[in-house]
Scaffold this active site. Structure first.
Site, PDB file in Angstrom:
ATOM      1  N   PRO A  97       0.667 -43.419  72.224  1.00  0.00           N
ATOM      2  CG  PRO A  97      -0.413 -43.189  73.366  1.00  0.00           C
ATOM      3  CD  PRO A  97      -0.394 -42.210  72.111  1.00  0.00           C
ATOM      4  CB  VAL A  98       2.289 -48.253  69.451  1.00  0.00           C
ATOM      5  CG1 VAL A  98       1.692 -49.097  68.157  1.00  0.00           C
ATOM      6  CG2 VAL A  98       3.438 -47.119  69.135  1.00  0.00           C
ATOM      7  CG  LEU A 102      -4.578 -41.780  70.242  1.00  0.00           C
ATOM      8  CD1 LEU A 102      -4.279 -41.791  71.390  1.00  0.00           C
ATOM      9  CD2 LEU A 102      -5.813 -40.768  70.130  1.00  0.00           C
ATOM     10  N   GLY A 103      -3.675 -42.474  65.527  1.00  0.00           N
ATOM     11  CA  GLY A 103      -2.843 -42.362  64.086  1.00  0.00           C
ATOM     12  C   GLY A 103      -1.537 -41.775  64.297  1.00  0.00           C
ATOM     13  CB  ALA A 106      -0.721 -41.991  60.252  1.00  0.00           C
ATOM     14  CB  ALA A 107       1.375 -39.144  63.426  1.00  0.00           C
ATOM     15  CG  ASP A 148      -5.733 -42.879  60.906  1.00  0.00           C
ATOM     16  OD1 ASP A 148      -7.011 -42.241  61.020  1.00  0.00           O
ATOM     17  OD2 ASP A 148      -5.186 -43.410  61.625  1.00  0.00           O
TER      18      ASP A 148
HETATM   19  O1  PMV Z   1      -6.436 -45.820  62.852  1.00  0.00           O
HETATM   20  P1  PMV Z   1      -7.650 -45.853  63.423  1.00  0.00           P
HETATM   21  O2  PMV Z   1      -7.643 -46.894  64.607  1.00  0.00           O
HETATM   22  O3  PMV Z   1      -8.066 -44.359  63.692  1.00  0.00           O
HETATM   23  O4  PMV Z   1      -8.638 -45.417  62.454  1.00  0.00           O
HETATM   24  C1  PMV Z   1      -8.954 -45.114  61.779  1.00  0.00           C
HETATM   25  C2  PMV Z   1     -10.511 -45.486  61.571  1.00  0.00           C
HETATM   26  C3  PMV Z   1     -10.909 -46.332  60.722  1.00  0.00           C
HETATM   27  O5  PMV Z   1     -12.140 -45.903  60.156  1.00  0.00           O
HETATM   28  C4  PMV Z   1     -11.602 -47.645  61.373  1.00  0.00           C
HETATM   29  C5  PMV Z   1     -10.511 -46.727  59.603  1.00  0.00           C
HETATM   30  C6  PMV Z   1     -10.099 -45.910  58.023  1.00  0.00           C
HETATM   31  O6  PMV Z   1      -9.571 -46.299  57.493  1.00  0.00           O
HETATM   32  O7  PMV Z   1     -11.138 -45.319  57.640  1.00  0.00           O
END
Ligand code: PMV
Length: 309
Positions: A97-98, A102-103, A106-107, A148
């Site tokens: 999910p966007v 849940l990354g 990056a994935a 991430d």
């Molecule tokens: O991408 P997310 O929503 O899982 O957030 C990453 C975690 C944070 O600590 C909120 C941001 C970061 O860059 O570490």
């Protein structure tokens, strides 16, 4: 050149989000049930590189694309390898999910970069791939900690401190987790920005909160490496209390967390940027189905069960 496919998993942060941006440690694990996949095949000469992400209604040609995450990923790969733009079609799909912690961003970038490197005959090692994806993360997050891209590119549980190589987190006794989606997307850039503003207004309070999170993370790493899941659950729930004080929880997250604890979870908290997105709950093996049902009954839009070992 031969067609290739490559994937990268989603991730959850077990403890330490937000504080990790300020130098505290955090723990993150991949979620193998959720994957982003990139498939590349050669295209007729002169077509250039086309990226198709029909899931999100996006199709772009690298030569004409404005800078956004997908074109930036491809350009970074080509620059890094000093390779000319190939004639190829990259198709992207993702079950992550966007904007939900849940990354997914990056994935998708990791899958794209990994596949493109393989397609060009120069596969990336995990550290190089993670470095490339980190550059793209800056678009999503503004000031990403790097957690991430690290957990997603290495594909294994990590103990992470910003600016340091990741340390492997040993998980001798599998962790049974249930992930509940509030169904309310919440861009990480916004919650990270809100925490930064709050920290600038009141650094003493926020630095103290971050330090308390760091202490929980250190204790949680020990609990995981010793297989003490009751202790780990309690630490997760304490982390949630600190995230609430940071202002990144939401009524929907609180409702799912309360339902998880009422259903007997060992611990529960939001995971990722917060403000919406996903929560996680730790449970005993054999109790995941009941916990998942409790989360659905409490309004979760999607529930994913995952085992980390
Ligand atoms: O991408 P997310 O929503 O899982 O957030 C990453 C975690 C944070 O600590 C909120 C941001 C970061 O860059 O570490």
């Amino acid at each position: 050149m031969m067609p290739v496919s490559a994937s990268a998993p989603g991730k959850i942060i077990l403890l330490g989000e937000h504080a990790v941006v300020y130098g505290q440690p955090a723990l993150a694990v991949p979620v193998d049930a959720l994957q982003a996949t990139a498939h590349i095949e050669p295209a007729p000469p002169g077509s250039g590189l086309v990226i198709d992400a029909s899931d999100v209604g996006l199709r772009l040609s690298l030569a004409e694309a404005a800078v956004e995450a997908l074109s930036l990923t491809a350009r970074l790969v080509l620059d890094h390898l000093q390779a000319p733009e190939p004639d190829a079609l990259i198709s992207l799909t993702s079950s992550i999910p966007v904007a939900s912690g849940l990354g997914s961003g990056a994935a998708v970038s990791a899958a794209l970069a990994r596949a493109l490197g393989q397609f060009l005959g120069e596969p990336f090692d995990d550290a190089t791939l993670s470095g490339l994806v980190f550059e793209v993360e800056k678009l999503h997050h503004g000031t990403p900690s790097g957690i991430d891209n690290t957990v997603i590119c290495y594909g294994q549980p990590v103990y992470f401190v910003r600016g340091h190589p990741p340390e492997t987190l040993r998980v001798p006794a599998p962790l049974h987790l249930v992930v509940g989606d509030t169904g309310h997307p919440s861009p990480t850039r916004e919650t990270v920005g809100a925490v930064r503003q709050a920290w600038q207004r009141d650094p003493a309070t926020y630095d103290a909160l971050f330090a308390r999170v760091g202490a929980l993370v250190t204790a949680a790493r020990e609990a995981i490496e010793e297989g003490l899941h009751g202790t780990l659950g309690a630490l997760m729930t304490q982390n949630q209390a600190l995230l609430r004080q940071m202002g990144v929880s939401s009524p929907e997250l609180e409702a799912l967390i309360e339902a998880a604890l009422a259903a007997g979870a060992l611990g529960a908290k939001l995971s990722g940027g917060g403000g919406g997105g996903n929560m996680i709950a730790l449970t005993h093996p054999g109790e995941t189905a009941a916990l998942a049902a409790a989360l659905r009954a409490a309004g979760a839009a999607q529930v994913v069960e995952t085992v980390v070992s």
